[in-house]
Design an enzyme around this catalytic site. Structure first.
Site, PDB file in Angstrom:
ATOM      1  N   GLU B 174       4.466   8.006  -3.545  1.00 48.64           N
ATOM      2  CA  GLU B 174       5.575   8.575  -2.767  1.00 48.64           C
ATOM      3  C   GLU B 174       5.355   8.366  -1.284  1.00 48.64           C
ATOM      4  O   GLU B 174       4.235   8.108  -0.836  1.00 48.64           O
ATOM      5  CB  GLU B 174       5.784  10.057  -3.050  1.00 48.64           C
ATOM      6  N   GLU B 317       1.147   7.780  -1.250  1.00 51.05           N
ATOM      7  CA  GLU B 317       1.643   6.424  -1.565  1.00 51.05           C
ATOM      8  C   GLU B 317       1.289   5.991  -2.987  1.00 51.05           C
ATOM      9  O   GLU B 317       1.805   4.995  -3.478  1.00 51.05           O
ATOM     10  CB  GLU B 317       1.074   5.360  -0.613  1.00 51.05           C
TER      11      GLU B 317
END
Lengths: 351, 351
Positions: B174, B317
């Site tokens: 994310e 991430e």
């Protein structure tokens, strides 16, 4: 092999390159410090290689095997014959170290440093035996200092050859029924801890055998009065052919300026001896994992190493070193491949 | 998307296959239990896949990006514009998640779930935006329940497509400036902890901004009075488009009977919501790592997950999930490739 010459070839890691690597990482597109220990590992690796854009490939796990006279005292859950059987298993590619080395793209180098019995090894097993296993360390020295020196020389020579062949990183592996007794004795000798503090269940002995094992280690320590000030004598008295070979792997890699990823408890004992012989070697070491074997923590604390993984492993063979390898590879790739704030057009912090 | 239907598709993992995997591992050429947590991971994976000889390839890291209205309150060290800049960085292959996904042989799927501003995304960015970022969760609900459902449906649909395309494992990723504030509010709501216990520095805010962030989370909790008993309402009130999407990734993977490796704090918050919606989903989850972000431990404890790595990461991430992947791969390979005592002719314990 002249030990003094080997030790004298071990230099300092490069502090200026470390600084350059730190600066490079801080310019990457991520909050500062957000890659945690990966960043510190990247900086250390750069300081070892002497360059910021280094590669951790190719690499090799050096699996040294030998038997131990002390195994006759019932300190292991397995018979000594398993050492040779496992060397055949390594050669056939069926052991954990083979599986993990294939996964991590590491060469597997298998070495008979002194496996008991007559063997018809396949050609992939290097024949460097110093004898049919060590003597019983509880009854006398496990080996002579000359043998310890020879084993160190063998380990260092294997590393030198692998480096000539292109290898850029070494991982330690070992196999030897009885070697967690030798490892415990060495760990006690080099850390100053008592036998009960550093002696564990090894392959998984039950309570009675553990008590016997602690007694054997305590007896050996009392008998030899080993000292970290006389590391070669201590290694000879309490070690094993494969452990002395690992000392050579560590010293050889440090002399070649490449990193060494230590596996678990046995590797830790070898590293303690190596660092006692050559304090500069410490800067080239990474602890792959925290072993479940009692006594490993004492070695790690003495070496000043924080393990990369903590997965409750206690197998040896090099398994824990191999499993940690992707973290070192990631550190290398982050330095080489990741974009900077400037190159990617990403804004820095607001404040 | 009918949430009830998605949830009803999530079955139990296979306890009989788990038992068969345990037996298989115990027959491998190593002392019992000596591969520590690798063994437990292998057993869990087998129970998810429903087979002992499973593969963890191919796999994909699903990186969902969105902006957060709450970012206007100065809760992040970076401006909201960085969300879009990082999506471009992902598309160009320059971010940490790209570097690590290449290393771990994972596909990278980048999804705009609601990045603020007008964008000309490259074709590799999937356009699934639910709006130009969420509303300010401290002033009202971050999104409607309908939007939360849509985001869940998007996440689940992406997984279903990837599974049709052959993927056998999902990793969560994310990006969203402000999302650690939403993650803290969700973690508090689902674990019952207070704002100060679960709110951390995110990208690295200083003390004053951290105090503000804690106040914002406390205010949002007081305003919405969220409850783990009403998970969809809680997710809508306090979440983000990318977080709701991750809930869909988790539920979708569980419905497809494949494992999900969670990244860090934001993934943990999404997993809390997913497990509140569908308790059976928990059995499909692996925690890639223990994040340095305050509050992650509370989520892990509530989820009953022990993280695989503990490297002080706090990037997000998907980086921490990817770094843990070789451990799962190793578990798969040990089951598939390692020799047994019988096949290798190795003796068992003496006793």
């Amino acid at each position: 092999m002249h030990l003094d010459e080997l030790v004298s070839r071990i230099g300092e890691v490069d502090a200026r390159v470390a600084e350059a690597a730190r600066k490079e990482i801080d310019g990457k597109t991520k909050p500062q410090g957000s890659l945690g220990r990966i960043e510190a590992i990247a900086v250390r690796l750069a300081s070892i290689y002497g360059e910021v854009a280094f590669d951790t490939m190719p690499r090799a796990v050096v699996v040294l095997a030998a038997d131990h006279g002390v195994a006759r005292r019932g300190v292991s859950a397995y018979p000594s014959a398993v050492t040779a059987q496992m060397v055949h298993n390594f050669a056939a590619g069926g052991a954990a170290v083979n599986v993990l080395a294939r996964q991590m793209a590491a060469r597997t180098v298998i070495v008979d440093m002194g496996v008991a019995g007559e063997h018809r090894w396949p050609p992939s097993v290097r024949r460097c035996a110093l004898g049919a296993g060590t003597e019983d360390l509880a009854a006398g020295p496990a080996m002579s200092e000359a043998q310890a020196l020879e084993a160190i020389g063998t380990g260092a020579a294997i590393v030198a050859e692998l480096v000539r062949d292109g290898c850029r990183l070494m991982l330690t592996g070992e196999m030897g029924i009885g070697n967690s007794t030798a490892g415990a004795a060495l760990t006690a000798a080099f850390t100053g801890r008592g036998a009960a503090e550093v002696t564990g269940r090894g392959t998984g002995v039950a309570d009675a055998a553990l008590a016997r094992k602690i007694e054997v280690v305590a007896h050996a320590l009392a008998r030899h009065a080993p000292s970290a000030e006389r590391p070669l004598a201590t290694l000879a008295a309490l070690g094993g052919f494969e452990i002395a070979g690992l000392v050579g792997v560590v010293l050889g890699a440090a002399a070649e300026r490449i990193p060494v990823v230590l596996d678990g408890f046995i590797a830790g004992a070898a590293a303690l001896a190596a660092v006692a012989l050559a304090p500069r070697a410490r800067a080239f070491l990474f602890a792959g994992h925290r072993s479940a074997e009692r006594g490993h923590d004492a070695a790690l604390a003495s070496l000043g190493l924080e393990p990369i993984l903590d997965l409750g492993l206690r197998l040896g063979e090099g398994s824990g070193a191999l499993l940690a390898l992707p973290v070192l590879d990631a550190a290398a790739r982050i330095l080489r491949e990741m974009a900077s704030f400037a190159s990617a057009g990403v804004s820095g912090p607001s404040g």
